[in-house]
Enzyme design. Structure first.
Site, short mmCIF file in Angstrom:
data_model
loop_
_atom_site.label_atom_id
_atom_site.label_comp_id
_atom_site.label_asym_id
_atom_site.label_seq_id
_atom_site.Cartn_x
_atom_site.Cartn_y
_atom_site.Cartn_z
N PHE A 68 36.24 45.67 65.85
CA PHE A 68 37.72 44.75 66.00
C PHE A 68 36.43 43.35 66.87
CE2 PHE A 68 40.38 41.33 67.18
CZ PHE A 68 40.74 40.81 65.44
N ASN A 118 45.41 42.00 72.58
CA ASN A 118 45.69 40.99 71.72
C ASN A 118 45.47 42.37 70.25
OD1 ASN A 118 44.56 39.79 69.14
ND2 ASN A 118 42.98 39.69 69.79
N PRO A 119 47.15 43.18 70.37
CA PRO A 119 47.24 44.30 69.24
C PRO A 119 47.24 44.14 67.47
CG PRO A 119 49.36 43.20 70.24
CD PRO A 119 48.39 42.12 70.51
#
Length: 774
Positions: free
Chosen positions: A582, A683-684
């Site tokens: 990510f 920050n899922p």
């Protein structure tokens, strides 16, 4: 001939009785030269007699003109011409009037309407205004609703308008008659014939042959017959080898008797668009208006109007200018052929054949430049010192190319699409991007097929696909010039700035959010520089150019910029990122700043859940000296990436950092830290499965780092449970979320046992994270 004068012994023969040729004959005769003016009285194929005869240069300005050094040189001539028209009109009026009686318009009003495209119309309108400002030419902004005669179809309503009071128009027919009468009065021999060949005497021109076989002799010959001059150049073997050939800019205009007996006071026109002049309506007196004009490049002149062009022109007129033109009479249809050279610029000066001169306009400026060029050529033919710098436009030359090949291709595509809009086409909303993407490689390949080094101007690049003869002429001219002058210099190739501009256009068509910034970043990456160090005027090495093109193609496929450069910069730190991990975002900066302000522990024990590249964990260790941070992620690839970032940034990280592979929803995660953490950040993944998001996330980043259940909150619930277990009493949690679910996130945290909840916005002002205490 209508004169018994001898057929030889003239000082100058001027071939062509349009505005340029007639003006030169008048000027030469005023200097007591013996002049023969040759041309059919009815002027077949001529441009002047079909012209709207607008006396203006500012209304003709385009971005393409200003971006091109040769275009600027031509505009400089226009600036000089505009100031001499009042004096010229008086001079050719023989004392009968001051010449203003043949003016038909009081100024020019330029409209920016909703018919064309932003790339062309809006930018050209802005360019007109910029040049008016630059040269202190008076003008005023006008509310289109206040233009009395204007009444367009609502679908073509104007957005803006400006009035240029100093740009008038003349009646071209009356102007030509007045020039002919002045020429006769000054002793010019008017020859009602067509010149078919140039007579030579060794290396000099000595006269012309007429279509009846008669020969006229003179010391100097000037070809001012527009596109008709090409036949005379061809009559001298080898003369035209290095002179850009003239082809026809065939056009149609009409004169109408208005249905209601009215006419506008000023010229009403749009900016130039779609390979042609803008639509213009010119008052002609007695409830008559001139409407012009189309422009279709053709190898040779045409004599009759084509239905396609006539229908297009009159359709534009009643839709864009005044609706009741629909009910008006068409009193006259004009057909003209503008001279267009193979490089798009005028031919002005003496040819390699001594004593043979060429004087052409291009597109719309021949009539407007006629008094200026007449005076200049009269000086030169009389052996006087020139006043104008015309060297760039000398007839014998290599092709003038003021812009790169990629710019030509870009302009060609833009104008082809603009033609569709002006034809009132109706296509699906996103098709223009598809069409543009398809047309660019087509025209790029076509340009290569014509010649790999020389590039024709956009309108000729487009039209040559329909005319094999024109392609043969181009190739012959280019080959001759290559042999004589060499291949185009490296300066004519695309600069780094040209490539960035092209890439920005490609990325714009691909709907990338920041196309130019991304293009600059990719150019810097391809050349191994920082963006701020790029020299946009320099050339890009071939290997870097190929890398850049590949990167731009991938970015146009919406591969994230950070994956292409391998870097993401947040928290004033540069992180390595790659596919499968990510990409950290600037949204997280505010959360880290605020949660550290909320956490008062001097040497906090920190856990960063869903750590990804480790950006948040490493930022905390960078900003809070003495912090001990553990970053956790389910992805082995992410953990390895985070460890590499920790190693790379070791010199800037003051706290202790470790990264471990683990599941944020595992009740046994970090069991030895139960109740010992001072701070938890996360920050899922938080995107609902049903939500449509851009391909940068939806397609290219790992799904497990993006999506989290039907409402996007599955991992948020798990993080809340894990964080409340890990935190000491009074410890702090900061968690990012989807902007539309701030209330739901706060409910989840309340239910998990958190207190003192506060919702915060990101740098764009959207709800982005919640801070809470255990």
């Amino acid at each position: 001939m209508n004169s018994p004068a001898p057929l030889s012994g003239f000082d100058v023969i001027v071939v062509g009785n349009g505005a340029l040729g007639s003006s030169l004959a008048v000027e030469l005769a005023g200097r007591h030269a013996s002049v023969a003016l040759v041309g059919r009285a009815h002027r077949p194929y001529a441009a002047s007699s079909a012209a709207g005869a607008m006396l203006g240069c500012f209304g003709e300005v385009t971005t393409a003109l200003l971006d091109n050094a040769y275009g600027q040189a031509k505009f400089d001539l226009d600036l000089k011409a505009k100031d001499i028209w009042p004096e010229w009109l008086e001079a050719i009026s023989g004392g009968v009037s001051d010449g203003r009686d043949i003016l038909t318009a009081s100024g020019t009003t330029v409209l920016l309407n909703t018919v064309g495209t932003d790339h062309i119309d809006t930018r050209n309108f802005a360019a007109i205004r910029a040049m008016l400002d630059k040269h202190d030419e008076p003008y005023e902004k006008v509310d289109p609703g206040d233009i009395a005669w204007l009444d367009p179809d609502p679908n073509s309503r104007p957005l803006e308008a400006l009035h240029i009071p100093g740009e008038h128009a003349v009646d071209s027919g009356r102007l030509l008659r007045r020039l002919e009468r002045t020429a006769r009065d000054r002793g010019v021999h008017i020859v009602d014939a067509q010149a078919t060949a140039v007579v030579t005497d060794g290396d000099r021109a000595s006269g012309v042959v007429l279509d009846d076989g008669t020969t006229l002799g003179a010391g100097q010959v000037v070809l001012a017959a527009g596109v008709g001059a090409q036949e005379l150049v061809d009559s001298v073997p080898g003369l035209g080898d290095h002179i850009p050939r003239l082809v026809a800019g065939y056009g149609v205009s009409v004169e109408m008797s208005t249905h209601d007996g009215t006419q506008p006071e000023s010229v009403i026109r749009t900016p130039n668009r779609a390979f042609a002049c803008g639509l213009h309506v010119v008052p002609r007196g007695m409830a008559r208006v001139y409407v012009g004009a189309t422009n279709i490049i053709n190898p040779r002149p045409l004599a009759n109007p084509v239905l396609r062009d006539l229908e297009f022109l009159i359709g534009c007129a009643h839709r864009q200018i005044r609706r009741n033109l629909w009910s008006s009479d068409i009193a006259k249809i004009n057909v003209g052929n503008r001279p267009v050279s193979l490089d798009g610029f005028p031919l002005l000066g003496e040819t390699p054949l001594n004593g043979l001169w060429m004087m052409t306009g291009t597109y719309r400026d021949g009539l407007f430049l006629s008094p200026l060029l007449a005076r200049e050529f009269a000086r030169r033919l009389s052996g006087e010192e020139p006043e104008l710098v015309l060297d760039a436009f000398a007839p014998e030359r290599a092709p003038l190319a003021g812009v790169s090949r990629e710019d030509v291709i870009e302009t060609t595509v833009e104008h082809m699409l603009a033609t569709g809009y002006e034809h009132h086409w109706n296509i699906p909303t996103d098709w223009q991007e598809y069409l543009a993407a398809d047309l660019k490689p087509i025209y790029r390949q076509w340009a290569d097929e014509i010649d790999t080094e020389f590039t024709p101007p956009p309108e000729l690049l487009a039209s040559s696909r329909l005319h094999p003869t024109m392609v043969e002429w181009m190739r012959s001219y280019y080959d001759n010039c290559r042999e004589r002058f060499g291949a185009p210099g490296s300066s004519a190739g695309p600069t780094l700035g040209d490539r960035v501009d092209e890439a920005a256009e490609t990325l714009t068509a691909a709907l990338v959010w920041t196309p130019r910034d991304d293009a600059l970043a990719l150019a810097a990456h391809a050349t191994g520089q920082n963006v701020g160090d790029l020299d946009l005027n320099a050339a890009m090495p071939d290997d870097a150019a190929e890398t850049f093109r590949s990167l731009v193609r991938r970015r146009a496929d919406r591969v994230p910029l950070e994956y292409l450069t391998g870097r993401a910069r947040v928290f004033d730190l540069e992180f390595e990122v790659g596919e499968g991990v990510f990409i950290p975002r600037v949204h997280s900066e505010a959360m880290v700043r605020d949660v550290l302000a909320r956490c008062s522990t001097e040497r906090p024990r920190v856990v960063d859940l869903c750590t990804g590249s480790g950006a948040i964990a490493l930022a905390i260790a960078h900003l809070r000296q003495g912090a001990t941070v553990t970053g956790v992620d389910l992805s082995a690839a992410a953990v390895q990436c985070a460890k590499r970032n920790a190693e790379r940034l070791g010199a800037r990280i003051s706290g202790e950092v470790e990264f471990v592979e683990g599941d944020a929803s595992d009740p046994a995660l970090l069991g030895d830290l139960h109740g010992g953490a001072d701070l938890v950040t996360a920050n899922p993944p938080y995107v609902p499965h049903s939500l449509q998001i851009p391909p940068e996330w939806a397609v290219h980043q790992p799904r497990e780092a993006i999506y989290s259940g039907w409402d996007g909150l599955d991992l948020t619930r798990a993080v809340a449970d894990t964080a409340i277990r890990l935190l000491r009493k009074g410890g702090v949690l900061a968690i990012e979320h989807y902007d539309a679910v701030a209330d739901e996130v706060m409910d989840i945290l309340w239910s998990a046992g958190f207190t003192s909840l506060t919702s915060h916005t990101d740098h764009d002002g959207f709800p982005r994270y919640v801070i809470a205490e255990a």
